[in-house]
Design an enzyme around this catalytic site. Structure first.
Site, short mmCIF file in Angstrom:
data_model
loop_
_atom_site.label_atom_id
_atom_site.label_comp_id
_atom_site.label_asym_id
_atom_site.label_seq_id
_atom_site.Cartn_x
_atom_site.Cartn_y
_atom_site.Cartn_z
N VAL A 255 -22.04 13.13 2.14
CA VAL A 255 -22.01 13.27 3.60
C VAL A 255 -23.11 12.35 4.13
CG1 VAL A 255 -22.33 14.86 5.53
CG2 VAL A 255 -21.15 15.64 3.45
N ARG B 286 -15.67 13.49 14.66
CA ARG B 286 -14.44 12.72 14.88
C ARG B 286 -13.35 13.68 15.36
NH1 ARG B 286 -17.75 9.60 14.20
NH2 ARG B 286 -17.97 7.89 12.71
N ASN C 97 -8.23 10.23 14.34
CA ASN C 97 -8.28 10.25 12.87
C ASN C 97 -7.11 11.04 12.28
OD1 ASN C 97 -11.13 9.91 13.98
ND2 ASN C 97 -11.31 9.22 11.88
N ARG D 132 -24.83 5.96 6.91
CA ARG D 132 -24.10 4.78 6.44
C ARG D 132 -24.05 3.77 7.59
NH1 ARG D 132 -18.02 5.96 4.62
NH2 ARG D 132 -17.96 6.63 6.79
N SER E 76 -6.03 1.77 17.51
CA SER E 76 -7.00 2.69 16.94
C SER E 76 -8.12 2.97 17.94
CB SER E 76 -7.58 2.06 15.68
OG SER E 76 -8.74 2.73 15.29
N GLY F 146 -23.07 1.26 10.33
CA GLY F 146 -21.84 1.03 11.11
C GLY F 146 -21.15 2.30 11.58
N LYS G 237 -7.12 -5.02 15.78
CA LYS G 237 -6.48 -4.09 16.72
C LYS G 237 -6.71 -4.55 18.15
CE LYS G 237 -4.74 -1.59 13.55
NZ LYS G 237 -3.31 -1.74 13.27
N TYR H 14 -11.24 -5.73 10.75
CA TYR H 14 -10.10 -4.81 10.93
C TYR H 14 -10.02 -4.35 12.38
CZ TYR H 14 -7.50 -0.47 11.19
OH TYR H 14 -6.62 0.51 11.58
N ASN I 188 0.84 -1.21 0.00
CA ASN I 188 0.00 0.00 0.00
C ASN I 188 0.87 1.26 0.00
OD1 ASN I 188 -2.61 1.10 -0.09
ND2 ASN I 188 -2.58 1.56 2.09
N SER I 189 2.00 1.18 -0.66
CA SER I 189 2.90 2.35 -0.69
C SER I 189 3.86 2.20 -1.86
CB SER I 189 3.68 2.45 0.63
OG SER I 189 4.35 1.23 0.88
N1 LIG Z 1 -4.72 6.01 8.87
C1 LIG Z 1 -5.63 5.85 9.81
O1 LIG Z 1 -6.70 6.45 9.76
C2 LIG Z 1 -5.36 4.92 10.99
C3 LIG Z 1 -6.14 5.03 12.16
C4 LIG Z 1 -5.88 4.17 13.23
C5 LIG Z 1 -4.88 3.21 13.12
N2 LIG Z 1 -4.15 3.13 11.97
C6 LIG Z 1 -3.11 2.10 11.88
O2 LIG Z 1 -1.87 2.73 11.69
C7 LIG Z 1 -1.01 1.91 10.89
C8 LIG Z 1 -0.48 2.72 9.73
O3 LIG Z 1 -1.57 3.23 8.99
P1 LIG Z 1 -1.36 4.07 7.65
O4 LIG Z 1 -2.56 4.93 7.51
O5 LIG Z 1 -0.02 4.67 7.64
O6 LIG Z 1 -1.47 2.89 6.59
P2 LIG Z 1 -0.65 2.66 5.23
O7 LIG Z 1 -1.38 1.61 4.47
O8 LIG Z 1 -0.37 3.95 4.56
O9 LIG Z 1 0.72 2.07 5.78
C9 LIG Z 1 0.90 0.71 6.09
C10 LIG Z 1 2.17 0.24 5.39
O10 LIG Z 1 2.39 -1.13 5.75
C11 LIG Z 1 2.79 -1.84 4.58
N3 LIG Z 1 2.42 -3.26 4.83
C12 LIG Z 1 1.19 -3.80 4.94
N4 LIG Z 1 1.26 -5.12 5.12
C13 LIG Z 1 2.58 -5.45 5.14
C14 LIG Z 1 3.32 -6.66 5.28
N5 LIG Z 1 2.70 -7.84 5.42
N6 LIG Z 1 4.66 -6.61 5.25
C15 LIG Z 1 5.32 -5.43 5.08
N7 LIG Z 1 4.68 -4.26 4.92
C16 LIG Z 1 3.33 -4.26 4.96
C17 LIG Z 1 2.06 -1.17 3.43
O11 LIG Z 1 2.69 -1.35 2.19
C18 LIG Z 1 2.07 0.29 3.87
O12 LIG Z 1 3.22 0.98 3.37
C19 LIG Z 1 -1.83 0.69 10.51
O13 LIG Z 1 -1.55 -0.35 11.42
C20 LIG Z 1 -3.26 1.17 10.68
O14 LIG Z 1 -4.14 0.11 10.96
C21 LIG Z 1 -4.35 3.97 10.92
#
Ligand SMILES: NC(=O)c1ccc[n+]([C@@H]2O[C@H](COP(=O)([O-])OP(=O)(O)OC[C@H]3O[C@@H](n4cnc5c(N)ncnc54)[C@H](O)[C@@H]3O)[C@@H](O)[C@H]2O)c1
Length: 340
Positions: free
Chosen positions: A219, A233, A181, A297, A126, A299, A155, A151, A36-37
């Site tokens: 919205v 939020r 958030n 929506r 989270s 949930g 957590k 999901y 995801n990057s």
């Molecule tokens: N963004 C939000 O709103 C939010 C809120 C609460 C918690 N979180 C948590 O924070 C963390 C980071 O979130 P984010 O928004 O930066 O997400 P993101 O998807 O931008 O970053 C996650 C990264 O982990 C990598 N990744 C996923 N699975 C992998 C694996 N098996 N091996 C190696 N790399 C892997 C992805 O490529 C990505 O770069 C996550 O755990 C997410 O659940 C995010």
């Protein structure tokens, strides 16, 4: 300076945290499988800090590779574990994908950390663990509610796994950070949020709509029991969030923690409604956003915002940036990404 492993370090929150760690002098090793990057995020980090972190492209679901990584980097002093899948809707459709990616990776890392003479571990949790809390603002003592999605459940289970592991591993110290958030981008706009496909979160949906990539913002509901009827939020600037990770890490590495497993809320303490976010965006961008009110929506919880006292008092951390700052940086970032 100590070597810190940042899993998911090329993602949204991870990349901002790598910048803050490098600014504080830490040696950073990133593991990311790029699911995801993009590797280009490394260029952004380098442009801001003048340093390129070590990068290991690796899927943490591959246990033998995780073992090999720790054999090579046995001098790691701390791990910040961001890597996870995070799309709530997708987790409902593909629960096993979420349990596998978010749980197995955590277990493999903890197994390796148990072998080290001492280690600090920070987990991305989270506010979803609280569900619709009975009392607002939400303190860390609010009960964890039954998860609304696989999901969210990952957590909750993740926190339990860490807690159980800490109980039997005195050398392991951990903090679960419960994010509200996260929004915005680094002020340099060298890094920011890069959602793949249709954004799941409000702010990238707003900026993409203003950019013309989406027709309009829906919205969901204006009849909630909130001042303007839309959901509330706690939007926290990603740079404030990133800095909290460095402070939490220092707490663990400096043995300042009060227990070997702790939880902290990371939010601003201020709730903002969907319409307030839209207004903030319109104010800072000068754009008129195309949005329409539609039905509720399923949930969605009504309102969630953090009680920040524990993080403020115990960590000595406070947010410094406003919602307007976040919207302004998110908008600049969106414009930069689309101009390429
Ligand atoms: N963004 C939000 O709103 C939010 C809120 C609460 C918690 N979180 C948590 O924070 C963390 C980071 O979130 P984010 O928004 O930066 O997400 P993101 O998807 O931008 O970053 C996650 C990264 O982990 C990598 N990744 C996923 N699975 C992998 C694996 N098996 N091996 C190696 N790399 C892997 C992805 O490529 C990505 O770069 C996550 O755990 C997410 O659940 C995010």
């Amino acid at each position: 300076m100590d070597k810190i492993l940042v899993t998911g370090g090329l993602g949204f929150i991870g990349s901002h945290t790598v910048v803050e760690l490098q600014n504080e002098g830490y040696e950073v090793v990133i593991i990311d499988d790029l699911s995801n990057s993009s590797e280009k995020v490394l260029d952004g980090i380098t442009a801001i800090t003048g340093k390129t972190p070590i990068f290991e492209k690796l899927d943490l679901k591959e246990k033998s590779k995780v073992e090999a990584f720790f054999a090579k980097h046995s001098d790691v002093k701390g791990v910040i574990h961001f890597a996870a899948s995070k799309a709530v809707g997708e987790s409902v459709k593909e629960p096993l994908l979420y349990y596998e990616n978010n749980i197995s990776t955590l277990v493999y890392i903890l197994k390796e950390l148990r072998k080290l003479p001492s280690a600090g571990f920070i987990f991305s949790s989270s506010c979803t663990v609280y569900g619709q809390a009975d009392e607002l603002p939400i303190t860390e003592n609010a009960p964890v509610k039954q998860a609304e999605s696989p999901y969210g459940n990952t957590k909750q289970i993740g926190e339990e796994i860490i807690q159980d592991t800490c109980k039997v591993t005195p050398s392991l110290k951990a903090i679960a950070l419960r994010y509200f958030n996260p929004v915005g981008a680094h002020e340099s706009v060298e890094i920011g949020e890069l959602p793949i496909g249709v954004p799941q979160n409000l702010v990238p949906f707003i900026t993409q709509t203003a950019m013309g990539l989406r027709k309009e913002l829906s919205v969901f509901g204006e009849d909630y029991p909130t001042p303007d009827g839309t959901c509330i939020r706690d939007y926290i600037h990603v740079v404030d969030l990133a800095k909290a990770h460095v402070i939490a890490l220092k707490r663990l590495l400096g043995n300042k923690n009060k227990a070997n497993y702790e939880t902290f809320n990371l939010g601003t303490g201020k709730g903002s409604s969907v319409l307030e976010v839209v207004k903030s965006f319109e104010k800072v961008s000068g754009e008129k956003l195309n949005y329409k009110i539609v039905g509720r929506r399923e949930g969605d919880i009504i309102s969630a915002y953090a009680d920040t006292n524990k993080a403020n008092d115990e960590l000595g951390w406070k947010t410094e940036l406003s919602l307007d700052d976040a919207m302004s940086s998110a908008w600049k970032w969106e414009q930069k990404v689309r101009s390429k």
